[in-house]
Design an enzyme around this catalytic site. Sequence first.
Site, mmCIF file in Angstrom:
data_model
loop_
_atom_site.group_PDB
_atom_site.id
_atom_site.type_symbol
_atom_site.label_atom_id
_atom_site.label_comp_id
_atom_site.label_asym_id
_atom_site.label_seq_id
_atom_site.Cartn_x
_atom_site.Cartn_y
_atom_site.Cartn_z
ATOM 1 N N HIS A 18 0.542 -4.210 5.264
ATOM 2 C CA HIS A 18 -0.800 -4.341 5.846
ATOM 3 C C HIS A 18 -0.928 -3.533 7.137
ATOM 4 O O HIS A 18 -2.048 -3.190 7.558
ATOM 5 C CB HIS A 18 -1.101 -5.819 6.115
ATOM 6 N N ALA A 19 0.178 -3.202 7.776
ATOM 7 C CA ALA A 19 0.132 -2.386 8.991
ATOM 8 C C ALA A 19 -0.416 -0.990 8.714
ATOM 9 O O ALA A 19 -0.897 -0.311 9.622
ATOM 10 C CB ALA A 19 1.525 -2.289 9.614
#
Length: 466
Positions: A138-139
């Site tokens: 998700h980063a």
Amino acid sequence: MAPPESDSVEPVTPAGRLFLLPEMNTIIHCAIGVKNKLDMDSTRSAIKNSLMLKHPRFCSLLVRDKNGREHWKKTDIDVDQHFIVVNKKTCTDDDDVDKVVNEYIADLSVSTPLDMNKPLWEVHVMLEQNCAIMRIHHALGDGISLMSMFLASCRTASDPEAIPSLVTGRRPDYGKEGKQQDWRGVILRVLKMVWFGMAFSLEFVLRFLWVRDKKTVISGGDGVELWPRKLATAKFMIEDMKTVKEAVPNATINDVLFGVISSGLSRYLDHRSPKALKEGQQITGMAMVNLREQLSMQDLSEMLKNNSGSQSRWGNRFGFILLPVFYRKSDVDPLQHVGQAKMMIDRKKKSSEAHFTYHIGHLAMSLLGPKAAHILNYRVLCNTTFTFSNVVGPQEVVTMSGNPVTFIRVNTSSIPHALTMHMVSYAGRADMQIMVAKDIIPDPEFLAKCFEDALVEMKEAAAATV
């Protein structure tokens, strides 16, 4: 890993640092089904030539400097290291495919981190199921960013040269509405926006401090993110949602969707604990809201610039709203759920709750660091009951390397909620992935049927009003 050199790295964004914390380590799973047999050579070639490998974050290692600050450092990519071939039993029908794929993703969703010695993405290819599962940290970006990148690598089935597009509704334009009102109407509308904004923001703060949902048979809590998972898929037709929308004055597809969630949860709770809940008891979720101004497909070239001042920049740009649904007995008019959802959503539209949560999180990250932001996020999750997100996909059938895509489904790795729901619409259908802690909700397939039956009942009620 060695400290990075300043001219070869890019700092990780505040939101990215939060998702990289060991306590969160959030991974997005995107399952893409195709019509014909997957060919490994063409799949590798498609990835190698895709825009994904032109984006610096997908070609960078996560490194930390001497102060422990995270950065992205450009590296050479060996695509073969990112492919994992999964050998599962042959499936005889679509239901078997769903079951095998969902079981595999559920296992990935708990305690299966990505290898930090290479860029934070990988592709799991299930040859027998004609399915590729992309695991992306998700980063690297949120759902809108990743959907835009995926579609930029696809083509429409009707025109092999055309890039598919997203067509969504736009945010309500209150400015235009104001021009049609006298000064009293403008003042009243502004006062409503201020009131609802303050009320919903205060509610969010109270959720962080001590206010929490009453415990039910679907409640999660501290440590539940480590519990084993099960995954099921609820399937809807967009045309059915439109039929229900027409029966409720000024309703939207989102109003219908939240009404389905309210009705479906009431049905499930009625089945699991028919006498445990009071009529009208609130069950609160956290819904993710895209904060980019442009709600159609993002211009990928603009996003690749990674301009921190751009409203449509690549990365994570979303806020949360608290989504209250209310338990109702099964004998309630099905359209009442949609009417109540519409009333609630209309008030949310007049508030700045999503922007408030986004900026509070950003402020906590900037001033106090990712651990403080994690505590804020974790407490709100523990004091609510479920998570929901909705990403709009293409309206037409698309192809990947000439192979027609049959479904696009998304979920994330585990969080303290025992129930998370992630929906993606595609080619007239909408599939909702229902991830549960199986020791709390042992029958997600039945829960999925509760949601499906809720929409069917609403459609029948809508037809009866004509």
